[in-house]
Design an enzyme around this catalytic site. Structure first.
Site, PDB file in Angstrom:
ATOM      1  N   LEU A  27     -58.941  42.224  10.440  1.00 38.44           N
ATOM      2  CA  LEU A  27     -58.150  43.036   9.518  1.00 38.44           C
ATOM      3  C   LEU A  27     -57.176  42.164   8.736  1.00 38.44           C
ATOM      4  O   LEU A  27     -56.945  42.386   7.545  1.00 38.44           O
ATOM      5  CB  LEU A  27     -57.388  44.119  10.278  1.00 38.44           C
ATOM      6  CG  LEU A  27     -56.498  45.018   9.424  1.00 38.44           C
ATOM      7  CD1 LEU A  27     -57.325  45.787   8.392  1.00 38.44           C
ATOM      8  CD2 LEU A  27     -55.695  45.976  10.284  1.00 38.44           C
ATOM      9  N   TYR A  28     -56.614  41.163   9.409  1.00 38.31           N
ATOM     10  CA  TYR A  28     -55.714  40.230   8.724  1.00 38.31           C
ATOM     11  C   TYR A  28     -56.427  39.605   7.526  1.00 38.31           C
ATOM     12  O   TYR A  28     -55.896  39.588   6.411  1.00 38.31           O
ATOM     13  CB  TYR A  28     -55.260  39.138   9.688  1.00 38.31           C
ATOM     14  CG  TYR A  28     -54.573  37.975   9.010  1.00 38.31           C
ATOM     15  CD1 TYR A  28     -53.296  38.128   8.461  1.00 38.31           C
ATOM     16  CD2 TYR A  28     -55.185  36.725   8.914  1.00 38.31           C
ATOM     17  CE1 TYR A  28     -52.659  37.063   7.829  1.00 38.31           C
ATOM     18  CE2 TYR A  28     -54.553  35.658   8.292  1.00 38.31           C
ATOM     19  CZ  TYR A  28     -53.299  35.840   7.748  1.00 38.31           C
ATOM     20  OH  TYR A  28     -52.671  34.789   7.119  1.00 38.31           O
ATOM     21  N   ALA A  29     -57.650  39.108   7.754  1.00 38.22           N
ATOM     22  CA  ALA A  29     -58.422  38.503   6.672  1.00 38.22           C
ATOM     23  C   ALA A  29     -58.709  39.512   5.571  1.00 38.22           C
ATOM     24  O   ALA A  29     -58.637  39.191   4.378  1.00 38.22           O
ATOM     25  CB  ALA A  29     -59.731  37.937   7.228  1.00 38.22           C
TER      26      ALA A  29
END
Length: 434
Positions: free
Chosen positions: A245-247
């Site tokens: 999700l960060y990416a």
């Protein structure tokens, strides 16, 4: 307390309130005096509720978990004077730079570098508790000693950001505020949307309305390459397969940047950082908590890919990253919009900032063992499906050509500097590092 906490207390389908038709109610007569008493009671209750829930109350200021949008006191003549003093340019052709995430790892180093060369710098940071806030406060002390004023605030606070630009006509924004970390997204996904997407959009909204519009350099991430198998990673490679999700939020940021560049003429430069390390670093990074746990004799996890595949990272020393950030500011062209309207094509760039020499995580541990003169208690584990990728490797030819970017610090040298700082700051494992 987050907004969602309040919403959770509210029924999804409010029921209908029924009037009490008991005989007692019909027999009761409310006199003028009773109305007066009731009015005074509700008036006093309203005042009490106001003070208990006022953003400026001491209870709010003392609770860091309730500072997402409402922040510590800001504003006033003295506060504005601090802003102007910190933003004052002291070199010919210098910049006035607003640095978001200024008390973060990269933000602190970039702010210090800009201040040292004579640029005006104002910082903003929300000092959240993703990792030890006392480390962020210690960085803030460093910055304030150097003459950099760091405002405690949230990039989602539009009023605060607009006030910055009312007081100072910033020529540049170095946007480094973000929710970091790959694995934490599985625990608190909302924090990534709040900071990396909503916060970025809020900042861009304020910047596109500013007059003059600032040029913006912002932190993307090497994580955008996701499941891409081609190495080394180049800026032209596909980035539509995020592994976390960060990416995904960083990839979304790149698309959002394109939109604001296209519609409003904002000059935007995205920087894809590759595993940044060094003094004053982030405690959630492997090199940092490996050091802590080796000193304490605790077991450390060494991840490997399926079938005993090597896990490697393109570790990039903080000083090299700072040079890339500063060069990005120096080569930024002016935004072309005015009053929220685009007047012509504006600069849009994205660069890899790495060391272009991936090192296996096992080798990282070996270097730390030699520097600390201690043997690590290692436990080999298979790389979990939590968003981590097997390797990262930067092709930096574009940054070399356009920015003059040339990393010079190898992992052995960089870790030696980090360990020296760590032992100085924490001691030999005696002072807790969270």
């Amino acid at each position: 307390m987050s907004m969602s906490s309040h919403l959770d207390d509210t029924p999804s389908t409010p029921g209908k309130f029924k009037i009490d038709k008991s005989p007692y109610l019909h027999r009761t007569r409310l006199t003028y005096a009773s109305f007066t008493k009731l009015g005074i009671f509700f008036f006093l209750a309203a005042i009490l509720v106001f003070f208990l829930h006022s953003p400026s109350s001491s209870s709010l200021r003392s609770d860091p978990t309730r500072r997402s949008l409402r922040t510590s006191d800001w504003g006033g003549l003295a506060w504005e004077k601090q802003l102007r003093t910190s933003a004052k340019i002291r070199r010919t052709g210098g910049f006035s730079v607003l640095v978001t995430g200024a008390a973060g790892f990269v933000g602190t180093h970039v702010s210090l570098a800009l201040k040292r060369r004579g640029d005006g710098v104002v910082g903003v940071d929300n000092f959240n508790s993703y990792y030890d806030p006392t480390l962020k406060r210690a960085r803030q002390e460093l910055l304030e000693k150097a003459g950099v004023f760091v405002v405690e605030g949230d990039i989602n606070d539009s009023a605060l950001l607009r006030k910055f630009f009312e007081v100072v006509a910033f020529s540049h924004v170095m946007h480094l505020a973000a929710q970091a970390g790959v694995r934490y997204a599985m625990e608190n996904p909302g924090s990534y949307v709040h900071s990396n997407i909503a916060g970025f959009v809020n900042l861009l909204e304020v910047c596109k309305d500013a007059n003059p519009q600032p040029a913006i350099v912002w932190a993307s991430s090497s994580s955008v390459y996701g499941l891409n198998k081609k190495v080394p990673f180049s800026e032209s490679d596909r980035t539509d397969q995020p592994a976390s999700l960060y990416a995904a939020t960083k990839k979304a940021g790149e698309e959002i940047a394109h939109t604001y560049n296209h519609i409003y003429g904002l000059s935007l430069t995205g920087l894809r950082f590759f595993t940044v390390y060094g003094p004053w670093g982030r405690p959630d990074m492997a090199y940092f908590f490996f050091t802590k746990d080796i000193l304490k004799g605790k077991q450390i996890p060494i991840f490997e890919a399926p079938n005993h595949g090597t896990v490697a990272r393109d570790f990039t020393y903080i000083d090299d990253i700072v040079k890339g950030c500063v060069s990005s500011l120096d080569t930024s062209e002016k935004s072309t919009g005015s009053g929220g309207r685009k007047r012509g094509p504006a600069q849009l760039r994205v660069f890899n900032l790495g060391n272009t020499s991936p090192v296996p995580v096992r080798d990282l541990v070996g270097i730390l063992e030699r520097l600390l003169k201690l043997k690590a208690n290692k436990k080999v584990l298979t790389l979990p499906r939590n968003g981590d990728v097997q390797f990262t490797h930067a092709n930096i030819s574009f940054a070399q050509r356009e920015l003059g970017y040339k990393p010079t610090t190898d992992l052995q040298t960089g870790l030696k500097k980090f360990v020296k700082w760590y032992l100085s700051y924490y001691g030999s494992g005696k002072k807790s590092s969270v």
